[in-house]
Design a protein around this motif. Sequence first.
Motif, PDB file in Angstrom:
ATOM      1  N   THR A 143       0.841  -1.189   0.000  1.00 47.37           N
ATOM      2  CA  THR A 143       0.000   0.000   0.000  1.00 47.37           C
ATOM      3  C   THR A 143       0.880   1.244   0.000  1.00 47.37           C
ATOM      4  O   THR A 143       1.777   1.372   0.839  1.00 47.37           O
ATOM      5  CB  THR A 143      -0.930   0.029   1.226  1.00 47.37           C
ATOM      6  N   VAL A 144       0.624   2.151  -0.960  1.00 47.53           N
ATOM      7  CA  VAL A 144       1.408   3.374  -1.081  1.00 47.53           C
ATOM      8  C   VAL A 144       0.463   4.560  -1.127  1.00 47.53           C
ATOM      9  O   VAL A 144      -0.719   4.425  -1.467  1.00 47.53           O
ATOM     10  CB  VAL A 144       2.304   3.349  -2.341  1.00 47.53           C
ATOM     11  N   LEU A 145       0.986   5.734  -0.791  1.00 50.42           N
ATOM     12  CA  LEU A 145       0.203   6.971  -0.827  1.00 50.42           C
ATOM     13  C   LEU A 145       0.760   7.891  -1.900  1.00 50.42           C
ATOM     14  O   LEU A 145       1.981   8.079  -1.993  1.00 50.42           O
ATOM     15  CB  LEU A 145       0.267   7.682   0.537  1.00 50.42           C
ATOM     16  N   LEU A 146      -0.131   8.462  -2.714  1.00 50.73           N
ATOM     17  CA  LEU A 146       0.263   9.369  -3.796  1.00 50.73           C
ATOM     18  C   LEU A 146      -0.564  10.639  -3.739  1.00 50.73           C
ATOM     19  O   LEU A 146      -1.804  10.571  -3.753  1.00 50.73           O
ATOM     20  CB  LEU A 146       0.073   8.684  -5.154  1.00 50.73           C
ATOM     21  N   TYR A 214       4.541   9.230  -2.152  1.00 47.25           N
ATOM     22  CA  TYR A 214       4.995   9.955  -3.335  1.00 47.25           C
ATOM     23  C   TYR A 214       4.322  11.322  -3.332  1.00 47.25           C
ATOM     24  O   TYR A 214       3.103  11.427  -3.474  1.00 47.25           O
ATOM     25  CB  TYR A 214       4.642   9.188  -4.607  1.00 47.25           C
ATOM     26  N   ASP A 215       5.123  12.378  -3.164  1.00 45.89           N
ATOM     27  CA  ASP A 215       4.587  13.720  -2.930  1.00 45.89           C
ATOM     28  C   ASP A 215       5.124  14.703  -3.978  1.00 45.89           C
ATOM     29  O   ASP A 215       6.295  15.066  -3.958  1.00 45.89           O
ATOM     30  CB  ASP A 215       4.988  14.178  -1.524  1.00 45.89           C
ATOM     31  N   SER A 216       4.233  15.133  -4.874  1.00 47.25           N
ATOM     32  CA  SER A 216       4.609  16.137  -5.868  1.00 47.25           C
ATOM     33  C   SER A 216       4.101  17.525  -5.501  1.00 47.25           C
ATOM     34  O   SER A 216       4.288  18.480  -6.260  1.00 47.25           O
ATOM     35  CB  SER A 216       4.034  15.743  -7.238  1.00 47.25           C
ATOM     36  N   THR A 224       2.432  16.530   6.562  1.00 45.45           N
ATOM     37  CA  THR A 224       1.395  15.510   6.448  1.00 45.45           C
ATOM     38  C   THR A 224       1.963  14.212   5.898  1.00 45.45           C
ATOM     39  O   THR A 224       1.652  13.113   6.395  1.00 45.45           O
ATOM     40  CB  THR A 224       0.264  16.013   5.539  1.00 45.45           C
ATOM     41  N   SER A 225       2.795  14.324   4.876  1.00 43.78           N
ATOM     42  CA  SER A 225       3.385  13.125   4.277  1.00 43.78           C
ATOM     43  C   SER A 225       4.241  12.370   5.283  1.00 43.78           C
ATOM     44  O   SER A 225       4.186  11.131   5.356  1.00 43.78           O
ATOM     45  CB  SER A 225       4.215  13.509   3.051  1.00 43.78           C
ATOM     46  N   LEU A 235       9.802   9.044   2.236  1.00 46.04           N
ATOM     47  CA  LEU A 235       9.073  10.129   1.595  1.00 46.04           C
ATOM     48  C   LEU A 235       9.808  10.508   0.310  1.00 46.04           C
ATOM     49  O   LEU A 235      10.959  10.940   0.357  1.00 46.04           O
ATOM     50  CB  LEU A 235       8.961  11.344   2.521  1.00 46.04           C
ATOM     51  N   VAL A 236       9.121  10.342  -0.813  1.00 47.25           N
ATOM     52  CA  VAL A 236       9.681  10.705  -2.114  1.00 47.25           C
ATOM     53  C   VAL A 236       9.063  12.029  -2.521  1.00 47.25           C
ATOM     54  O   VAL A 236       7.923  12.093  -2.987  1.00 47.25           O
ATOM     55  CB  VAL A 236       9.395   9.618  -3.165  1.00 47.25           C
ATOM     56  N   SER A 237       9.794  13.113  -2.331  1.00 48.15           N
ATOM     57  CA  SER A 237       9.311  14.457  -2.651  1.00 48.15           C
ATOM     58  C   SER A 237       9.806  14.815  -4.048  1.00 48.15           C
ATOM     59  O   SER A 237      10.957  15.194  -4.234  1.00 48.15           O
ATOM     60  CB  SER A 237       9.840  15.454  -1.615  1.00 48.15           C
ATOM     61  N   PHE A 238       8.920  14.676  -5.047  1.00 48.58           N
ATOM     62  CA  PHE A 238       9.379  14.817  -6.427  1.00 48.58           C
ATOM     63  C   PHE A 238       8.758  15.998  -7.167  1.00 48.58           C
ATOM     64  O   PHE A 238       8.838  16.080  -8.398  1.00 48.58           O
ATOM     65  CB  PHE A 238       9.162  13.507  -7.205  1.00 48.58           C
ATOM     66  N   GLY A 239       8.146  16.942  -6.436  1.00 49.44           N
ATOM     67  CA  GLY A 239       7.571  18.114  -7.081  1.00 49.44           C
ATOM     68  C   GLY A 239       7.341  19.243  -6.104  1.00 49.44           C
ATOM     69  O   GLY A 239       7.462  19.070  -4.885  1.00 49.44           O
TER      70      GLY A 239
END
Length: 327
Positions: A143-146, A214-216, A224-225, A235-239
């Motif tokens: 389970t992942v969050l986008l 995954y946070d853009s 929050t992330s 935490l993948v902050s890509f944007g």
Amino acid sequence: MANRIEFHQHGGPEVLRWAPYDVEQPKETEIIVRHHAIGLNYIDTYVRSGLYPVNQFPSGLGTEAAGEVVAVGSQVTRFQVGDRIVYCQSGLGAYSDYHHVDQSKAVILPDSISYQSAAASFLKGLTVYYLFHMTHKVQSGETVLLHAAAGGVGLIACQWAKALGANLIGCVSSENKAQRAREAGAWATINTSQDDIVKRVHELTSGQKVPVVYDSVGKATWQTSLDCLQPRGLLVSFGNASGPVTGVDLAILNQKGSLFVTRPSLNGYLTTPELLDQASATLFSLISDGKIDVSVPESQQFPLRDAAKAHRSLESRTTSGACLLIP
């Protein structure tokens, strides 16, 4: 003589101008592409606004398009005149009738995929590829969050996650966008205009939270992330849609469970033509097999001349999924 969109200073959409230009001969490793469809990406607004400043004015804009090769440089080995191709990560200037592109940035486009589908999906699809296969290898049943699940990258990610057998929780800003994300394959959605993201993640995961976010969005969702992650989660902050994350206190990562954070980009992952070919083949296979649909509604296909209008629509968050500019 051809036409392009250019800008002479950073600012809002109003700085974009329609201008003629001369198409010069290609350099040794360049191809010249006659565009059929041009990708419109949120990163283009960062360049226009100055968040990602350019070095010289006037400047072109855009780095992604699909079209036909009309000329090749003397040392080009990957392509020949007449080839159908798609590219991204080029030098600025894709908002144009023709563009000079280094051969290392382009790939052959299969006949089964239209120019429109290619331009709508290439940069976004390659982004999902490195996020799901390289930054964190998403597993079946995970389970992942986008965030921004109904955006251009988001809708491809929803479909890709479903193809992998993963459970994607998609954050969206309206019920209409929630429906689109679910139709694309999101396992669950969170309407950020009315729901508490952290609370809903706890409920959906029976208190376990998620191993990766995954946070853009950036600045507005940073805390929050972090609160949605399991201990030692990533935490993948890509944007930076809400602005860049700044002033990070590393102690927070310790306090919230020895968390990991990365700020990746496509050009840090697909660093060779071979890696680009591998990622492209995976993306094209998913599209050709019908597992990813990247059709773009007519309302989100803008004439190239109307690039300023397209940017306003993109930044107003009234669009859903991919948008195109058509020469």
